[in-house]
Scaffold this motif. Sequence first.
Motif, mmCIF file in Angstrom:
data_model
loop_
_atom_site.group_PDB
_atom_site.id
_atom_site.type_symbol
_atom_site.label_atom_id
_atom_site.label_comp_id
_atom_site.label_asym_id
_atom_site.label_seq_id
_atom_site.Cartn_x
_atom_site.Cartn_y
_atom_site.Cartn_z
ATOM 1 N N VAL A 28 0.867 -1.175 0.000
ATOM 2 C CA VAL A 28 0.000 0.000 0.000
ATOM 3 C C VAL A 28 0.905 1.227 0.000
ATOM 4 C CG1 VAL A 28 -1.781 1.245 1.270
ATOM 5 C CG2 VAL A 28 -1.815 -1.253 1.202
ATOM 6 N N TYR A 29 0.751 2.078 -0.992
ATOM 7 C CA TYR A 29 1.610 3.247 -1.207
ATOM 8 C C TYR A 29 3.076 2.835 -1.351
ATOM 9 C CZ TYR A 29 -2.350 6.305 -0.673
ATOM 10 O OH TYR A 29 -3.537 6.936 -0.885
ATOM 11 N N SER A 30 3.297 1.756 -2.096
ATOM 12 C CA SER A 30 4.653 1.237 -2.289
ATOM 13 C C SER A 30 5.516 2.152 -3.142
ATOM 14 C CB SER A 30 4.597 -0.160 -2.902
ATOM 15 O OG SER A 30 3.915 -0.116 -4.149
ATOM 16 N N GLY A 31 4.940 2.864 -4.087
ATOM 17 C CA GLY A 31 5.724 3.792 -4.900
ATOM 18 C C GLY A 31 6.282 4.927 -4.068
ATOM 19 N N THR A 32 5.474 5.411 -3.144
ATOM 20 C CA THR A 32 5.923 6.467 -2.240
ATOM 21 C C THR A 32 6.997 5.928 -1.307
ATOM 22 O OG1 THR A 32 3.708 7.421 -2.354
ATOM 23 C CG2 THR A 32 5.125 8.175 -0.571
#
Length: 90
Positions: A28-32
Motif C-alpha cells: 500500500v503506497y509502495s511507490g511512495t
Amino acid sequence: MKTVNPKNNQVDIIHRGHKSYCESIPRVYSGTSYSFCLLNSEPSQTVNTGSTLNRVPLVAIDAVFSVAADTVVLPYTVVTQAKHGNIKVN
C-alpha cells in the motif's frame, strides 16, 4: 510501477550504485515508500549536482506523482498486501 506487482515479491532499490537500507516496503503506497527508500541509502562520496529542478529535489517531485499513482491502484494493493504481505528490498 516497479512495486505494484514485483517479480518474486522483491524489488531492488539502488541509486547510482548505492543500495537502500530499507529491508521491505508495504504494498500500500509502495511507490511512495520506494521514493523514501531512495533517500535512505548508502551515502555518496561525490557531489550530486543534477538532482534538483528549481532547487526542489527530483525525488520530492517523484514522491508527489507516486502518491497520486498509489492512490489510483489502492484497491488492488490493499488486497495484495493482505494476501502476500510486504515487498522485500534488495
